[in-house]
Design a protein around this motif. Sequence first.
Motif, PDB file in Angstrom:
ATOM      1  N   LEU A  12      -4.883  -1.081 -13.910  1.00 20.22           N
ATOM      2  CA  LEU A  12      -5.680  -1.214 -12.690  1.00 20.22           C
ATOM      3  C   LEU A  12      -4.815  -1.214 -11.437  1.00 20.22           C
ATOM      4  O   LEU A  12      -5.221  -0.673 -10.399  1.00 20.22           O
ATOM      5  CB  LEU A  12      -6.521  -2.490 -12.756  1.00 20.22           C
ATOM      6  CG  LEU A  12      -7.755  -2.429 -13.656  1.00 20.22           C
ATOM      7  CD1 LEU A  12      -8.364  -3.820 -13.832  1.00 20.22           C
ATOM      8  CD2 LEU A  12      -8.791  -1.461 -13.095  1.00 20.22           C
ATOM      9  N   TYR A  13      -3.627  -1.802 -11.516  1.00 20.78           N
ATOM     10  CA  TYR A  13      -2.710  -1.753 -10.370  1.00 20.78           C
ATOM     11  C   TYR A  13      -2.344  -0.301 -10.057  1.00 20.78           C
ATOM     12  O   TYR A  13      -2.344   0.122  -8.889  1.00 20.78           O
ATOM     13  CB  TYR A  13      -1.438  -2.555 -10.649  1.00 20.78           C
ATOM     14  CG  TYR A  13      -1.500  -3.993 -10.192  1.00 20.78           C
ATOM     15  CD1 TYR A  13      -1.760  -4.306  -8.854  1.00 20.78           C
ATOM     16  CD2 TYR A  13      -1.282  -5.050 -11.071  1.00 20.78           C
ATOM     17  CE1 TYR A  13      -1.814  -5.630  -8.425  1.00 20.78           C
ATOM     18  CE2 TYR A  13      -1.333  -6.374 -10.656  1.00 20.78           C
ATOM     19  CZ  TYR A  13      -1.602  -6.654  -9.329  1.00 20.78           C
ATOM     20  OH  TYR A  13      -1.660  -7.965  -8.910  1.00 20.78           O
ATOM     21  N   ALA A  14      -2.009   0.466 -11.087  1.00 21.52           N
ATOM     22  CA  ALA A  14      -1.682   1.876 -10.877  1.00 21.52           C
ATOM     23  C   ALA A  14      -2.856   2.616 -10.270  1.00 21.52           C
ATOM     24  O   ALA A  14      -2.701   3.413  -9.335  1.00 21.52           O
ATOM     25  CB  ALA A  14      -1.268   2.517 -12.206  1.00 21.52           C
ATOM     26  N   LEU A  15      -4.048   2.355 -10.787  1.00 21.13           N
ATOM     27  CA  LEU A  15      -5.248   3.018 -10.287  1.00 21.13           C
ATOM     28  C   LEU A  15      -5.533   2.636  -8.839  1.00 21.13           C
ATOM     29  O   LEU A  15      -5.860   3.496  -8.004  1.00 21.13           O
ATOM     30  CB  LEU A  15      -6.439   2.659 -11.171  1.00 21.13           C
ATOM     31  CG  LEU A  15      -7.793   3.244 -10.783  1.00 21.13           C
ATOM     32  CD1 LEU A  15      -7.748   4.768 -10.773  1.00 21.13           C
ATOM     33  CD2 LEU A  15      -8.876   2.743 -11.733  1.00 21.13           C
ATOM     34  N   LEU A  16      -5.395   1.360  -8.511  1.00 28.49           N
ATOM     35  CA  LEU A  16      -5.656   0.898  -7.150  1.00 28.49           C
ATOM     36  C   LEU A  16      -4.750   1.605  -6.140  1.00 28.49           C
ATOM     37  O   LEU A  16      -5.213   2.073  -5.098  1.00 28.49           O
ATOM     38  CB  LEU A  16      -5.457  -0.616  -7.060  1.00 28.49           C
ATOM     39  CG  LEU A  16      -5.518  -1.226  -5.648  1.00 28.49           C
ATOM     40  CD1 LEU A  16      -6.882  -1.007  -5.014  1.00 28.49           C
ATOM     41  CD2 LEU A  16      -5.175  -2.716  -5.698  1.00 28.49           C
ATOM     42  N   PHE A  17      -3.468   1.701  -6.453  1.00 29.37           N
ATOM     43  CA  PHE A  17      -2.553   2.334  -5.511  1.00 29.37           C
ATOM     44  C   PHE A  17      -2.767   3.841  -5.447  1.00 29.37           C
ATOM     45  O   PHE A  17      -2.642   4.446  -4.377  1.00 29.37           O
ATOM     46  CB  PHE A  17      -1.104   1.989  -5.864  1.00 29.37           C
ATOM     47  CG  PHE A  17      -0.673   0.661  -5.334  1.00 29.37           C
ATOM     48  CD1 PHE A  17      -0.054   0.556  -4.103  1.00 29.37           C
ATOM     49  CD2 PHE A  17      -0.913  -0.511  -6.054  1.00 29.37           C
ATOM     50  CE1 PHE A  17       0.332  -0.674  -3.592  1.00 29.37           C
ATOM     51  CE2 PHE A  17      -0.535  -1.747  -5.559  1.00 29.37           C
ATOM     52  CZ  PHE A  17       0.088  -1.831  -4.316  1.00 29.37           C
ATOM     53  N   ALA A  18      -3.110   4.460  -6.565  1.00 22.77           N
ATOM     54  CA  ALA A  18      -3.419   5.889  -6.546  1.00 22.77           C
ATOM     55  C   ALA A  18      -4.604   6.148  -5.627  1.00 22.77           C
ATOM     56  O   ALA A  18      -4.591   7.092  -4.820  1.00 22.77           O
ATOM     57  CB  ALA A  18      -3.718   6.390  -7.959  1.00 22.77           C
ATOM     58  N   LEU A  19      -5.628   5.320  -5.713  1.00 25.55           N
ATOM     59  CA  LEU A  19      -6.816   5.482  -4.867  1.00 25.55           C
ATOM     60  C   LEU A  19      -6.505   5.170  -3.411  1.00 25.55           C
ATOM     61  O   LEU A  19      -7.008   5.845  -2.495  1.00 25.55           O
ATOM     62  CB  LEU A  19      -7.936   4.577  -5.375  1.00 25.55           C
ATOM     63  CG  LEU A  19      -8.515   4.932  -6.748  1.00 25.55           C
ATOM     64  CD1 LEU A  19      -9.455   3.839  -7.228  1.00 25.55           C
ATOM     65  CD2 LEU A  19      -9.226   6.277  -6.712  1.00 25.55           C
ATOM     66  N   THR A  20      -5.679   4.155  -3.178  1.00 21.99           N
ATOM     67  CA  THR A  20      -5.304   3.797  -1.808  1.00 21.99           C
ATOM     68  C   THR A  20      -4.561   4.945  -1.128  1.00 21.99           C
ATOM     69  O   THR A  20      -4.887   5.340   0.000  1.00 21.99           O
ATOM     70  CB  THR A  20      -4.420   2.540  -1.806  1.00 21.99           C
ATOM     71  OG1 THR A  20      -5.148   1.451  -2.378  1.00 21.99           O
ATOM     72  CG2 THR A  20      -4.020   2.165  -0.380  1.00 21.99           C
ATOM     73  N   PHE A  21      -3.568   5.491  -1.821  1.00 20.99           N
ATOM     74  CA  PHE A  21      -2.806   6.607  -1.259  1.00 20.99           C
ATOM     75  C   PHE A  21      -3.681   7.847  -1.115  1.00 20.99           C
ATOM     76  O   PHE A  21      -3.543   8.614  -0.160  1.00 20.99           O
ATOM     77  CB  PHE A  21      -1.591   6.911  -2.130  1.00 20.99           C
ATOM     78  CG  PHE A  21      -0.607   5.771  -2.211  1.00 20.99           C
ATOM     79  CD1 PHE A  21      -0.449   4.900  -1.153  1.00 20.99           C
ATOM     80  CD2 PHE A  21       0.169   5.574  -3.345  1.00 20.99           C
ATOM     81  CE1 PHE A  21       0.459   3.851  -1.217  1.00 20.99           C
ATOM     82  CE2 PHE A  21       1.078   4.529  -3.430  1.00 20.99           C
ATOM     83  CZ  PHE A  21       1.229   3.668  -2.356  1.00 20.99           C
ATOM     84  N   ALA A  22      -4.581   8.060  -2.076  1.00 23.29           N
ATOM     85  CA  ALA A  22      -5.490   9.206  -2.015  1.00 23.29           C
ATOM     86  C   ALA A  22      -6.403   9.106  -0.800  1.00 23.29           C
ATOM     87  O   ALA A  22      -6.629  10.097  -0.086  1.00 23.29           O
ATOM     88  CB  ALA A  22      -6.318   9.295  -3.292  1.00 23.29           C
ATOM     89  N   ALA A  23      -6.922   7.923  -0.540  1.00 22.97           N
ATOM     90  CA  ALA A  23      -7.817   7.722   0.605  1.00 22.97           C
ATOM     91  C   ALA A  23      -7.071   7.958   1.919  1.00 22.97           C
ATOM     92  O   ALA A  23      -7.633   8.508   2.874  1.00 22.97           O
ATOM     93  CB  ALA A  23      -8.405   6.317   0.572  1.00 22.97           C
TER      94      ALA A  23
END
Length: 261
Positions: A241-252
């Motif tokens: 979930l940490y990896a996913l959160l940062f991937a989404l943050t950078f994507a946004a």
Amino acid sequence: MAAKTESYLRKKIKSDFGKVRLNLCLVGHTGAGKSAFINSIVSISKGHISDVSSVKTEDIGGVGTMKLLRIQGNTTDLLNQVYVFDTMGFTLAKSPEDNGITDKDLKAVLEGEVEINHKFSSVGSERTGYHNRQENKPHCVIIVVSAEALQLHDDSVLTRKMRNLHRFIPSDVSRIVVITCCDKISESVHQNVNEIYKSKKIYSIVQKATKTFGTPENMVFPIVNYYKELSLNPEKNVPILYALLFALTFAADRQELRTQT
């Protein structure tokens, strides 16, 4: 403690990205665990073990994913507005037929020029028929690499190919690195996933990843995929979930920049 952290991460992802249309694209070598990572994040999103992307076992050869796959969750899932793209991996090129994704296909995917179900080429590089499909262009590329691959010598063929990945990622696309199979190189992590942030061996692999891919440590995420388990557990969910959160943050962030240009 892990259950509380998992609950926080779930709520943050849901509140921040529950209604944001984002594209994540996975790239990496064959056997890195790209499809297993997709199954892992979808399983966490749905709340139960799921199988949405074909996973190659060690007993089956080949290059894995053959077509550009796009996976989206249901409206009730954690990832209901996020598209996840799976790609063919690259190999050690022992033979032309087992060469994995070509440079041309890889570049086209990351530029948003490939349609869904496009069949990847593992031989030759003179393919035609690409189209402008900007709705498929990733906002963040997730480079997936196994911890075992990172242990290879710096002059290995695979290491050289991994180092070259940055050449294919457009400037308006973010990136993170996900290190899989951490339990295979660390006995402490094998015994307890909670040790993944404490293990000196895992930290050395994170440092190797920063050197290989040219990414800072806060963009490198060690995880253990779901592979044999029949149920979810918070200890394994939290690193994913940490990896996913940062991937989404950078994507946004990249999505926002694109709308401003």
